[in-house]
Design a protein around this motif. Structure first.
Motif, short mmCIF file in Angstrom:
data_model
loop_
_atom_site.label_atom_id
_atom_site.label_comp_id
_atom_site.label_asym_id
_atom_site.label_seq_id
_atom_site.Cartn_x
_atom_site.Cartn_y
_atom_site.Cartn_z
N VAL C 29 0.85 -1.19 0.00
CA VAL C 29 0.00 0.00 0.00
C VAL C 29 0.88 1.24 0.00
O VAL C 29 1.73 1.41 0.87
N VAL C 30 0.65 2.14 -0.98
CA VAL C 30 1.36 3.40 -1.00
C VAL C 30 0.36 4.54 -0.89
O VAL C 30 -0.78 4.42 -1.37
N VAL C 31 0.77 5.63 -0.25
CA VAL C 31 -0.04 6.86 -0.20
C VAL C 31 0.79 8.00 -0.79
O VAL C 31 1.92 8.25 -0.35
N LEU C 32 0.22 8.66 -1.82
CA LEU C 32 0.86 9.83 -2.43
C LEU C 32 0.11 11.09 -2.02
O LEU C 32 -1.09 11.06 -1.77
N ASP C 33 0.80 12.22 -2.04
CA ASP C 33 0.13 13.50 -1.77
C ASP C 33 -0.48 14.05 -3.06
O ASP C 33 -0.43 13.40 -4.11
N ALA C 34 -1.05 15.24 -2.98
CA ALA C 34 -1.77 15.82 -4.12
C ALA C 34 -0.86 16.12 -5.30
O ALA C 34 -1.33 16.32 -6.42
N GLY C 35 0.46 16.19 -5.06
CA GLY C 35 1.40 16.46 -6.14
C GLY C 35 2.02 15.20 -6.72
O GLY C 35 2.91 15.27 -7.55
N GLY C 36 1.56 14.02 -6.25
CA GLY C 36 2.07 12.77 -6.77
C GLY C 36 3.35 12.31 -6.09
O GLY C 36 4.02 11.39 -6.57
N ASN C 37 3.71 12.94 -4.98
CA ASN C 37 4.94 12.57 -4.27
C ASN C 37 4.63 11.62 -3.11
O ASN C 37 3.57 11.69 -2.50
N ILE C 38 5.60 10.73 -2.80
CA ILE C 38 5.36 9.61 -1.89
C ILE C 38 5.38 10.05 -0.44
O ILE C 38 6.33 10.68 0.02
N LEU C 39 4.31 9.70 0.28
CA LEU C 39 4.21 10.00 1.72
C LEU C 39 4.55 8.79 2.56
O LEU C 39 5.26 8.91 3.56
N ALA C 40 4.00 7.62 2.22
CA ALA C 40 4.22 6.43 3.04
C ALA C 40 3.94 5.19 2.22
O ALA C 40 3.16 5.22 1.25
N PHE C 41 4.60 4.09 2.61
CA PHE C 41 4.46 2.81 1.91
C PHE C 41 4.73 1.67 2.87
O PHE C 41 5.60 1.78 3.74
N GLU C 42 3.98 0.57 2.71
CA GLU C 42 4.27 -0.67 3.43
C GLU C 42 4.00 -1.86 2.51
O GLU C 42 3.00 -1.90 1.82
N ARG C 43 4.94 -2.84 2.56
CA ARG C 43 4.78 -4.09 1.80
C ARG C 43 4.70 -5.24 2.79
O ARG C 43 5.64 -5.48 3.56
N GLU D 23 15.88 16.81 18.11
CA GLU D 23 15.32 18.02 17.51
C GLU D 23 15.83 18.25 16.09
O GLU D 23 16.15 19.37 15.68
N LEU D 24 15.87 17.16 15.33
CA LEU D 24 16.27 17.26 13.92
C LEU D 24 15.12 17.83 13.09
O LEU D 24 13.98 17.84 13.52
N LYS D 25 15.44 18.24 11.87
CA LYS D 25 14.40 18.66 10.92
C LYS D 25 13.54 17.44 10.55
O LYS D 25 13.93 16.30 10.83
N PRO D 26 12.39 17.66 9.91
CA PRO D 26 11.53 16.52 9.55
C PRO D 26 12.30 15.49 8.73
O PRO D 26 12.98 15.83 7.77
N LEU D 27 12.18 14.22 9.13
CA LEU D 27 12.93 13.15 8.49
C LEU D 27 12.06 12.34 7.54
O LEU D 27 10.85 12.25 7.72
N SER D 28 12.72 11.74 6.57
CA SER D 28 12.11 10.73 5.70
C SER D 28 12.96 9.49 5.83
O SER D 28 14.19 9.57 5.81
N VAL D 29 12.29 8.34 5.99
CA VAL D 29 12.99 7.10 6.32
C VAL D 29 12.48 5.96 5.45
O VAL D 29 11.27 5.71 5.40
N ARG D 43 7.47 9.77 5.19
CA ARG D 43 7.98 11.15 5.05
C ARG D 43 7.24 12.04 6.03
O ARG D 43 6.02 12.18 5.94
N GLU D 44 7.98 12.63 6.96
CA GLU D 44 7.34 13.46 7.99
C GLU D 44 6.81 14.77 7.41
O GLU D 44 7.37 15.32 6.45
N ASP D 45 5.75 15.29 8.02
CA ASP D 45 5.16 16.55 7.59
C ASP D 45 6.21 17.66 7.67
O ASP D 45 6.96 17.76 8.65
N GLY D 46 6.26 18.46 6.64
CA GLY D 46 7.22 19.57 6.60
C GLY D 46 8.47 19.25 5.79
O GLY D 46 9.22 20.16 5.45
N ALA D 47 8.69 17.97 5.51
CA ALA D 47 9.83 17.60 4.64
C ALA D 47 9.50 18.00 3.21
O ALA D 47 8.33 18.02 2.82
#
Lengths: 141, 141, 141, 141
Positions: C29-43, D23-29, D43-47
């Motif tokens: 399952v992947v979730v993209l934001d309104a601009g088509g960029n990746i927010l979260a994914f799990e397999r 207290e790092l900036k928003p991370l993506s992992v 991807r954390e909000d604000g990244a």
């Protein structure tokens, strides 16, 4: 005769006006010059974010092949592998459906192309034709 | 807050006006939304045909990395292989020099980016900053 | 309205829960934001290794074209060369089948998309719809 | 030993927790499995929107080359053309800086990699190491 930015802006404004008068969905409109390079583009609010790629593909195929979208569509329907192969040769950038419209001067010389997307392909093409005509040029859709 | 087409058009018009008042070479100006997608573009008469790609690359890198062109240039100068690698990860679409300018709202949230090319990189960035300010928004160059 | 990571995580958790309750195969399952960029994914464990690309392609096409997977599939079946060409314009990243579902807020504005893969396309779409609804949002499948 | 989704989720949660405590900036992992395929991402909000590509490039290079980001960076600094050439062989997907961290089991076998981006490369790597350790595994940064 060269397509100026001012003329490209007029074409976009009049294409959008036609879209509003026909109550079309939000349109995206690109104008390319005779070399297939981008002169101007606008994406209306409410259009999906990837509309540049579609508008560009319609106009790019028209100018690079010298065939408006309707002729490309006819070729795709009669000989799908040809348009597929042509697309490969242009890096996958062609969208062979109506809405890719050639812009010609009074002597029938192609000076650019317009690509419109957002509503049905036929409505997209009609809006482009109206925009080109309003700029005093000839549309080949 | 979302960047509308009307605001994007204002930014382009005011960026171009700044270019004229500074007597810069012909400018090309793109506006991207917060997701890196194209809202509007104009290439002035006399600019070379490939200016869309350069303007786009400046704005695209700014919004996707959250770093204006000046910061990308600093990173490219201190760690060239990093910016080269980042460029690969974005399909070669980044142009890490001034002229890629973030557009922020009153709360410091990035709502898009402007890319300008045509004159020196610093002049390009100055024109973009003026265009964004004239639209009542904050520029991060 | 912006899709937050917390909401994206809820959508993924609830999509996966629906998959378990329907006894579906392991889902990705992947979730993209309104601009088509990746927010979260799990397999999920047991899924084949390439499932990110399939899930992403379903969601990416939905948000970039503003068309859920079912509408893309209908277009692909009626006009295969159009979806093939559209895919070229987006770098081959579109997967035009059910399981690419738009996420809309209460005003009908698209704020992202979910892509699900692992079981039949229709089951994938049903799981995505359940996940989106459980997060208090509207699914357009 | 195989990296499960549940362990990947733990690594991401603990990496993010470390980011907050420092207290790092928003991370993506991102977490990849031993084959370089994507298991999970947040991807954390604000990244900025392009952070998936950067996180992925850090982890992908680590697992595909069997070298954590710090070792790739050392190689890029001593022999830039090698890392450039390696990047070409992997389609431009490698980001050779700290923040790409190998995940190993108790026998020193690599079972995946974590990629973190958002703060300085060294902080990114520290957060990844904390996340991996919290999951009871060994980090090679």
């Amino acid at each position: 005769m060269t397509l100026t930015l001012e003329t490209a802006r007029t074409i976009i404004a009049e294409t959008r006006a036609k879209g509003r008068s026909l109550e079309l969905k939000p349109l995206s409109v690109v104008v390319l010059d005779a070399g297939g390079n981008i002169l101007a583009f606008e994406r209306e609010d409410g259009a999906s974010p990837g509309r540049f790629q579609i508008a560009h593909g319609k106009a790019y195929g028209a100018v690079m092949l010298g065939m408006p979208g309707s002729a490309q569509m006819a070729r795709a329907e009669s000989q799908a592998y040809f348009m597929g192969a042509a697309n490969g040769a242009f890096g996958g950038q062609l969208i062979p459906v109506p809405g890719g419209v050639l812009v010609q001067d009074g002597q029938g010389v192609t000076i650019g192309a317009v690509g419109v997307t957002g509503d049905t392909s036929d409505h997209d093409a009609a809006a482009a034709e109206a925009g080109i005509a309003a700029a005093g040029l000839t549309a080949l859709a």
